[in-house]
Design a protein around this motif. Structure first.
Motif, PDB file in Angstrom:
ATOM      1  N   ASN A  67       0.891  -1.049  -0.051  1.00 48.25           N
ATOM      2  CA  ASN A  67      -0.220   0.119   0.032  1.00 48.25           C
ATOM      3  C   ASN A  67       0.772   1.139   0.144  1.00 48.25           C
ATOM      4  N   SER A  88      -4.929   5.545   3.181  1.00 46.45           N
ATOM      5  CA  SER A  88      -4.550   4.474   4.028  1.00 46.45           C
ATOM      6  C   SER A  88      -3.023   3.913   4.152  1.00 46.45           C
ATOM      7  N   GLY A 118      -4.254   2.975   7.235  1.00 46.38           N
ATOM      8  CA  GLY A 118      -5.364   1.915   6.795  1.00 46.38           C
ATOM      9  C   GLY A 118      -5.259   0.640   8.036  1.00 46.38           C
ATOM     10  N   TYR A 141     -13.003   1.883   1.401  1.00 44.26           N
ATOM     11  CA  TYR A 141     -12.455   0.839   0.732  1.00 44.26           C
ATOM     12  C   TYR A 141     -12.844   0.231  -0.524  1.00 44.26           C
ATOM     13  N   PHE A 166     -13.179  -5.386   9.851  1.00 45.02           N
ATOM     14  CA  PHE A 166     -12.189  -5.661   8.961  1.00 45.02           C
ATOM     15  C   PHE A 166     -11.343  -6.915   9.319  1.00 45.02           C
ATOM     16  N   THR A 174     -11.296  -6.683   1.576  1.00 43.25           N
ATOM     17  CA  THR A 174     -11.120  -5.167   1.434  1.00 43.25           C
ATOM     18  C   THR A 174      -9.856  -4.650   1.286  1.00 43.25           C
ATOM     19  N   ILE A 176      -8.500  -1.061   2.273  1.00 45.13           N
ATOM     20  CA  ILE A 176      -8.902   0.235   2.969  1.00 45.13           C
ATOM     21  C   ILE A 176      -8.012   1.167   2.094  1.00 45.13           C
ATOM     22  N   THR A 177      -8.781   2.448   1.454  1.00 43.20           N
ATOM     23  CA  THR A 177      -8.286   3.418   0.596  1.00 43.20           C
ATOM     24  C   THR A 177      -7.895   4.749   1.304  1.00 43.20           C
TER      25      THR A 177
END
Length: 179
Positions: A67, A88, A118, A141, A166, A174, A176-177
Motif C-alpha cells: 500500500n 491508507s 489503513g 475501501y 475488517f 477489502t 482500505i483506501t
C-alpha cells in the motif's frame, strides 16, 4: 504501479525476517489494484501496509500488494473539530506528528505506534486510554469481491477493543483506501 519478482521482504516487516515474495506490487491507486487483480488473477494475495503486525516464517508464494496510497488533507474545520481525509498508506506516526505539530488534540496518545493509517483501522489501535475508533468518522475501501468503492461509518466498522469489522466479516475482502 511497480512490480518486482522474487522480492526480499526484509525491509517490509518490523521483525526484519529475510523471506521473499513471488511478486511484490507497489500500488498507488485503485486502478493499480484492478490491474494487479487482473494480471495475477490465479495467484493468492496479501495486502501489506507497514509490516508491523505480520511475522513471515517462510517465502510468500503469491502477490503482495504494498500500500503506497498517499495524501493528507484537511476537509473541514469547525470550532470544535478538524476533519482530515488520510490515505491508507500514510505512515500512522508521521500523521500523528503532523497533527500534534499543529497543536490539534485527540490522537497524541497514539504516537509511536508503527504501521499505516489503513492498518490502524483494522486493528483499532489504542494507547493510554485512547483508541483510533474514537476519532474516525468513516472508512473508504475497495471491495475486492465486486470491485466497487464503498464507505462505512464509524458505527458500521463495529469497533471494539483491538478489533473491527475488517478482522471478521470483511477479512480478506477489502483494501482500505482512506480514513
Amino acid at each position: 504501479m511497480t512490480i518486482h519478482s522474487n522480492f526480499s521482504l526484509k525491509e517490509y516487516n518490523t521483525f526484519k525476517i529475510d523471506v521473499s515474495a513471488k511478486y511484490f506490487v507497489e500500488v498507488n491507486t485503485i486502478d493499480d489494484i484492478f490491474e494487479s487483480l487482473t494480471k495475477f488473477q490465479d495467484e493468492k494475495f496479501l495486502i501489506l501496509g507497514g509490516g508491523a503486525n505480520i511475522l513471515f516464517s517462510e517465502d510468500f508464494d503469491g502477490v503482495i500488494l504494498f500500500n503506497k496510497f498517499r495524501g493528507v488533507e484537511i476537509t473541514k474545520e469547525t470550532q470544535e473539530h478538524i476533519f482530515y481525509e488520510v490515505a491508507s498508506g500514510e505512515n500512522w506516526n508521521e500523521f500523528v506528528m503532523e497533527v500534534v505539530s499543529r497543536n490539534y488534540g485527540g490522537i497524541e496518545n497514539l504516537a509511536m505506534i508503527p504501521g499505516t493509517v489503513g492498518a490502524s483501522v483494522i486493528q483499532n489501535i489504542g494507547a493510554y486510554g485512547v483508541e483510533v475508533a474514537s476519532v474516525i468518522e468513516s472508512v473508504s475501501y475497495l471491495d475486492l469481491q465486486d470491485l466497487t468503492v464503498k464507505s462505512l461509518s464509524n458505527a458500521e466498522c463495529n469497533f471494539s477493543y483491538r478489533d473491527s469489522i475488517f478482522k471478521h466479516d470483511l477479512i480478506g475482502k477489502t483494501f482500505i483506501t482512506k480514513v
